[in-house]
Design an enzyme around this catalytic site. Sequence first.
Site, PDB file in Angstrom:
ATOM      1  N   GLU A  55       0.826  -1.213   0.000  1.00 42.41           N
ATOM      2  CA  GLU A  55       0.000   0.000   0.000  1.00 42.41           C
ATOM      3  C   GLU A  55       0.858   1.259   0.000  1.00 42.41           C
ATOM      4  O   GLU A  55       0.516   2.260  -0.639  1.00 42.41           O
ATOM      5  CB  GLU A  55      -0.933   0.009   1.219  1.00 42.41           C
ATOM      6  CG  GLU A  55      -1.942  -1.133   1.236  1.00 42.41           C
ATOM      7  CD  GLU A  55      -1.448  -2.347   1.991  1.00 42.41           C
ATOM      8  OE1 GLU A  55      -2.283  -3.098   2.509  1.00 42.41           O
ATOM      9  OE2 GLU A  55      -0.201  -2.548   2.080  1.00 42.41           O
ATOM     10  N   SER A 172      18.376 -40.213 -11.240  1.00 41.21           N
ATOM     11  CA  SER A 172      17.107 -39.604 -11.658  1.00 41.21           C
ATOM     12  C   SER A 172      17.310 -38.429 -12.605  1.00 41.21           C
ATOM     13  O   SER A 172      16.369 -37.674 -12.850  1.00 41.21           O
ATOM     14  CB  SER A 172      16.330 -39.135 -10.424  1.00 41.21           C
ATOM     15  OG  SER A 172      17.076 -38.177  -9.694  1.00 41.21           O
ATOM     16  N   THR A 200      20.701 -37.307  -0.775  1.00 39.73           N
ATOM     17  CA  THR A 200      20.701 -36.533  -2.019  1.00 39.73           C
ATOM     18  C   THR A 200      21.864 -35.556  -2.045  1.00 39.73           C
ATOM     19  O   THR A 200      22.539 -35.390  -3.063  1.00 39.73           O
ATOM     20  CB  THR A 200      19.368 -35.775  -2.172  1.00 39.73           C
ATOM     21  OG1 THR A 200      18.305 -36.717  -2.295  1.00 39.73           O
ATOM     22  CG2 THR A 200      19.386 -34.878  -3.396  1.00 39.73           C
ATOM     23  N   ARG A 211      18.393 -21.044 -12.101  1.00 37.86           N
ATOM     24  CA  ARG A 211      19.180 -20.853 -13.318  1.00 37.86           C
ATOM     25  C   ARG A 211      18.289 -20.414 -14.470  1.00 37.86           C
ATOM     26  O   ARG A 211      18.298 -20.998 -15.556  1.00 37.86           O
ATOM     27  CB  ARG A 211      19.937 -22.142 -13.658  1.00 37.86           C
ATOM     28  CG  ARG A 211      20.971 -22.511 -12.620  1.00 37.86           C
ATOM     29  CD  ARG A 211      21.850 -23.680 -13.023  1.00 37.86           C
ATOM     30  NE  ARG A 211      21.136 -24.938 -13.083  1.00 37.86           N
ATOM     31  CZ  ARG A 211      20.912 -25.728 -12.032  1.00 37.86           C
ATOM     32  NH1 ARG A 211      21.336 -25.354 -10.834  1.00 37.86           N
ATOM     33  NH2 ARG A 211      20.275 -26.866 -12.169  1.00 37.86           N
ATOM     34  N   SER A 227      20.982 -35.465  10.384  1.00 35.26           N
ATOM     35  CA  SER A 227      21.489 -35.326  11.749  1.00 35.26           C
ATOM     36  C   SER A 227      22.882 -34.708  11.754  1.00 35.26           C
ATOM     37  O   SER A 227      23.376 -34.273  12.786  1.00 35.26           O
ATOM     38  CB  SER A 227      21.518 -36.691  12.451  1.00 35.26           C
ATOM     39  OG  SER A 227      22.323 -37.608  11.716  1.00 35.26           O
ATOM     40  N   GLU A 260      12.608 -30.787  -2.381  1.00 33.96           N
ATOM     41  CA  GLU A 260      12.943 -31.340  -3.706  1.00 33.96           C
ATOM     42  C   GLU A 260      13.446 -32.776  -3.679  1.00 33.96           C
ATOM     43  O   GLU A 260      13.406 -33.449  -4.692  1.00 33.96           O
ATOM     44  CB  GLU A 260      13.970 -30.456  -4.402  1.00 33.96           C
ATOM     45  CG  GLU A 260      13.377 -29.236  -5.068  1.00 33.96           C
ATOM     46  CD  GLU A 260      14.157 -28.805  -6.311  1.00 33.96           C
ATOM     47  OE1 GLU A 260      15.111 -29.493  -6.687  1.00 33.96           O
ATOM     48  OE2 GLU A 260      13.801 -27.765  -6.889  1.00 33.96           O
TER      49      GLU A 260
END
Length: 329
Positions: A55, A172, A200, A211, A227, A260
Amino acid sequence: MGPLTDARWMAAAIALGERGRGRCAPNPNVGCVIVRDGVVVGRGWTQPGGRPHAEAIALAEAGEAARGATVYTSLEPCAHVSERGPACASSLVAAGVARVVAALRDPDPRTDGRGHAMLEAAGIAVVTGIGADAAQRSLAGFLTRQALGRPHVTLKLGLSLDGAIAMADGSSRWITGAEARAHAHVERAKSDAILVGRRTAEADAPVLDVRLPGLEDRSPQRILLASRHPRGGGNDEEWITIASPSAIATLEGVDWLLVEGGMGAAASFLAADLVDRLLLYRAPVLIGGGRMLGEIGLADLAQAHGRWRLADARQLGSDRLEAYERVRL
């Protein structure tokens, strides 16, 4: 102005608010349009870091043209004074606007109806509820933090036609095509933080940046579910490590979280019922014997029904995107 006209301008305000998403937490990514005699005289959205508010930006652009105008805002104007700026409700009163149309009431206890009350006490007409559904989606990060004390969580999965998220050996890259991956980078740009699991991080050493030309500066904070910090996962100062999905509540400045990977992280967030939105990028490939999601905490099949509502579906090149929202009663 009629309901159709109000809906049109509110849609524009909500679209503007999307420009601030992922950049202004803990403040909401509000959008605002000021209209006088059918012409836009001011527009704004919450700026990086949370100030100035939408605003305030719109009023500064409108100047004297704001007097007698209608203000469309995706969230109730704030009523609390901050050391970073005045209350937006007070600024609207001082500007002499005639009418304020707000999609949603602000659940922040510092405002929560007080902003509208200040406007009405000054003789300004207040209308609420127009564009509410769209505004709830646009402001879901802020609203989830207010209601549940944690970020809004989107889980992204790339799938084959037979439901695999990776080959049997765990690879993958890439199940989906370039268009789907570009869309996923847009999702990164709209997030405060992005999370992956330890396996991962160790296996792929992902950069997790944006990107896309012009959006490189919108790369989110990187979060690790582990951990301990992974080997080869980047410098410690580049990551925030949390030990469990529930620890996302402790993340400061994070209202939009994108999860992800990998399979363990995805399953753990689903098992904890902390996923608010699913993004499924389905590629036209069959893997056979690939890796699937692990246990997600369902005791029987009946519990799986009625939990997800289709919110969007579109084609991205050869891939199919389906977006689902968690149904929470």
